[in-house]
Design an enzyme around this catalytic site. Structure first.
Site, PDB file in Angstrom:
ATOM      1  N   CYS B  94     -24.335 -18.431   0.689  1.00 49.43           N
ATOM      2  CA  CYS B  94     -24.263 -19.804   1.206  1.00 49.43           C
ATOM      3  C   CYS B  94     -22.932 -20.484   0.854  1.00 49.43           C
ATOM      4  CB  CYS B  94     -25.478 -20.577   0.694  1.00 49.43           C
ATOM      5  SG  CYS B  94     -25.936 -21.955   1.735  1.00 49.43           S
ATOM      6  N   HIS B 195     -30.710 -16.756   1.326  1.00 51.31           N
ATOM      7  CA  HIS B 195     -31.172 -16.942  -0.048  1.00 51.31           C
ATOM      8  C   HIS B 195     -32.670 -16.786  -0.055  1.00 51.31           C
ATOM      9  CE1 HIS B 195     -32.523 -21.173   0.217  1.00 51.31           C
ATOM     10  NE2 HIS B 195     -31.483 -21.401   0.970  1.00 51.31           N
TER      11      HIS B 195
END
Ligand SMILES: [Zn+2]
Lengths: 424, 241
Positions: B94, B195
């Site tokens: 991310c 994630h």
């Protein structure tokens, strides 16, 4: 007595709102509060300001503990007469409006407000005091980022200079949000969870920490000097600006965080001119808050119901669970109100549960099971641990009460009124 | 097999650890021990010196201001670039993925400079990507991952891949980079929007990183609890498509 400040339009809108709520209840769609509040606001956009009419004593906001803190504060304030406050944790605009419209007329109000809704509720209700306790990550797929929320609070206080702020100096994000207010009572209320305040919200520099002290080498910001202190050694003590000590050992709500909440509530009581010894006595009568910490019957088990929504909250709850090898139930859901993404499970120090078997349930029980596997904690995955034929770890059924910690939607389901609440 | 423990560095978890990213380090350590491998975890806070001789570097997601602070500290240090030159692997999720590229948007939407370890740059997606992400790994030669990748994404970045990188996977459900691809890989540097945490839900990727560290392929070890979670999540990603 007629409320001079309440316009005719708002009175009619409140009546229409009650009607809508009653209809919604009849149709079995819950308590009708949200519907009722929406109808009222639709008919009279200034209803919140009208109903507040200068009688709001305090608003309470935080990521964690706002419902408990509000209940402690409202109970303490009842020493001076009836108080208008929420009976449930409904803390967005409609919930606040409902408490004002349907609570005791003209009574001082003490209300909890959702962090994101606080600016507009504060502007409309013009409270005497606002209590700002903590800000940390909570449902990031839904809520604004923590720093952005703090900036909104900051703007709110600049635009409403008359409100007295009672704020936790140990939370750097809260301190940043509160510092521009004209009148601030700083409380050293503690901060167990520091992971969301590692950098300065103003300049992005990593904060230096030394015990509870914190400072920023980038912009010179530092922990403010506090007038109220919170001490904890198995039980809590609040210390006032004059050095007066208030023993909080008689609180029935468990844990360090509730004693810290009581300390902040006491600082608000001082601003409201209430008797502080009486306030402590009254706060000690609170045994559960909208189902939190209540003992309930769930299927074949009796459980102590614990609510936790985010890592900071969970971290506090693990501390009040009985020691190993006593089993505990943990229910993790990821419905909308829980937050869709349970990856925060990896931020919770579940390692502390080692030496016992955890009963993992909820629609994200498999995420929990893997988290516990990595934490070295034994777990059994059970879809419905309350079923009579559920295969539970040895000794579970012999327990008089078992701790059950749950995310929001699982918690709400368990505290359904059909689960009889037992007197403790 | 190497004598010394595998050295894993967790970079700035206080800045880049918003979405349970600590789980990636926990997964590396857990899966290493399943394979009988010793692992040393070093956690780096801002201000600490980053070693350039470790085997695996891991960083996660973070808020805008923290991301800029991390990128600045990493550029000043230079350690990550030196480590990659020496053959270390990097897994960045991310915000960590974005700052490995040439540039990424800061809190005000202005381009902030990244490390340039991946030939990508990031600007803004028209709408924030939030939800289950499933992707089919491509070029199985680059990693030993052959199974579907599963994760949760929550980002506002559109990442554009240059000629110097290969996408990690092709999106089957979700947004990923924003153009149908997901993540990027060059050599042993991997960036991804997965994630959940990534290595918990994709143990094969952890085994790729550990295999690189010891210089030999690891045969996958399957854990039931993890397999059940993967099945459930991939099923839910397909359903929500
Ligand atoms: Zn600063």
């Amino acid at each position: 007595m007629e409320r001079v400040n309440t316009s005719l339009r708002t009175k009619l809108a409140v009546t229409a709102g009650r009607l809508a709520a009653a209809t919604s209840r009849t149709l079995g769609r819950g308590e009708g509060m949200v519907v009722g509040g929406k109808v009222t606001l639709g008919l009279s956009p200034h209803a919140l300001a009208d109903l507040a009419g200068g009688r709001v004593a305090a608003l309470v906001s935080a990521t964690n503990g706002k419902t408990s803190t509000t209940r402690l504060l409202a109970t303490a304030a009842s020493q001076a007469g009836p108080v208008a406050t929420q009976s449930t944790g409904a803390n967005m605009t409609e919930g606040v409006l409902w408490a004002l419209a349907n609570g005791p007329a003209d009574a001082p109000a003490i209300l909890e407000v959702d962090e994101a809704y606080l600016p507009r509720v504060l502007a409309a209700t013009r409270p005497k005091v606002v209590l700002l306790a903590n800000l940390s990550r909570d449902q990031l797929d839904r809520m604004s980022e923590v720093a952005m929320l703090a900036r909104k609070w900051r703007r709110m206080l600049a635009e409403n200079p008359d409100v007295v702020v009672v704020a936790n100096a140990d939370d750097p994000i809260v301190a940043f949000a509160a510092e521009k207010a004209q009148q601030i009572i700083w409380v050293a209320a503690g901060q167990e969870w520091t992971a969301d305040s590692s950098v300065c919200p103003e300049c992005g520099t990593l904060l230096s920490r030394d015990g509870t002290d914190w400072s920023c080498s980038g912009c010179g910001r530092a922990r403010p000097k506090t007038s109220w202190q919170f001490e904890w050694e198995k039980t809590g003590t609040a210390v006032g600006p004059d050095g007066q000590r208030y023993d909080l050992a008689s609180l029935q709500l468990p844990g360090r965080f509730n004693a810290s909440n009581a300390t902040m509530a006491l600082a608000v009581c001082a601003e409201l001119g209430l008797d502080l010894a009486k306030a402590v006595t009254l706060m000690s009568t609170v045994t559960s808050v909208s189902g939190r910490f209540a003992t309930v019957v769930a299927g074949s088990l009796r459980i102590r119901l614990l609510l936790a929504k985010n890592p900071a909250g969970w971290s506090e709850l693990l501390d009040i669970m009985p020691p190993a090898p006593t089993p505990v139930i943990i229910i993790i859901n990821s419905n909308d109100a829980d937050g869709r993404d349970p990856s925060w499970l990896w931020d919770v120090p579940f390692e502390r549960l080692k030496g016992r078997t955890v009963i993992a349930s909820g629609n994200r029980r498999r995420d929990l099971a893997v988290r516990l596997l990595h934490a070295g904690v034994d777990a059994v995955v059970i879809e419905d641990p309350f079923a009579a034929d559920a295969v539970l770890p040895a000794g579970t059924r012999e327990l008089a009460v078992i701790d059950c910690a749950a995310t929001y939607t699982a918690f709400q389901k368990l505290r359904d009124p059909s689960n009889e609440e037992l007197a403790l | 097999m190497k004598e010394r423990p595998i050295r894993i560095v967790s970079i700035y978890p206080t800045l880049l650890g918003t979405y349970g990213d600590g789980g990636n380090v926990a997964a590396l350590s857990h899966i290493a021990s399943l394979h009988g491998l010793a692992a040393d975890i070093l956690t780096i806070s801002p201000g600490m010196v980053i070693p350039d001789d470790a085997d695996i570097y891991v960083m996660g997601g973070g808020e805008d201001t923290a991301q800029v602070a991390a990128a600045n500290a990493l550029r000043a240090s230079g350690a990550l670039t030196r480590a990659v030159d020496k053959g270390a692997s990097v897994l960045a999720i991310c915000a960590g993925y974005q700052l490995l590229g040439h540039e990424f948007p800061d809190a005000d939407g202005n381009a902030a400079p990244g490390l340039g370890l991946l030939d990508v740059f990031t600007d803004r997606l028209p709408k924030r990507a939030v939800g289950e992400l499933a992707a089919e790994p491509i070029r199985a030669g680059l990693t030993s991952v052959t199974q579907m990748l599963t994760g949760y994404e929550n980002h506002g970045g559109a990442t554009h891949l240059g000629a110097g990188v290969t996408p990690l996977a092709l999106v089957t459900s979700g947004v990923g980079n924003g153009d149908g691809t997901e993540g990027a890989i060059t050599g042993r540097v991997i960036g991804t929007y997965l994630h959940g945490p990534c290595l918990v839900r994709n143990p094969l990727l952890a085994e790729t990183l550990l295999g690189w560290a010891i210089g030999q392929h690891l045969d996958p070890i399957v854990e039931d609890a993890v397999e059940e979670l993967r099945r459930e999540r991939l099923g839910s990603a397909t359903m929500s498509k």
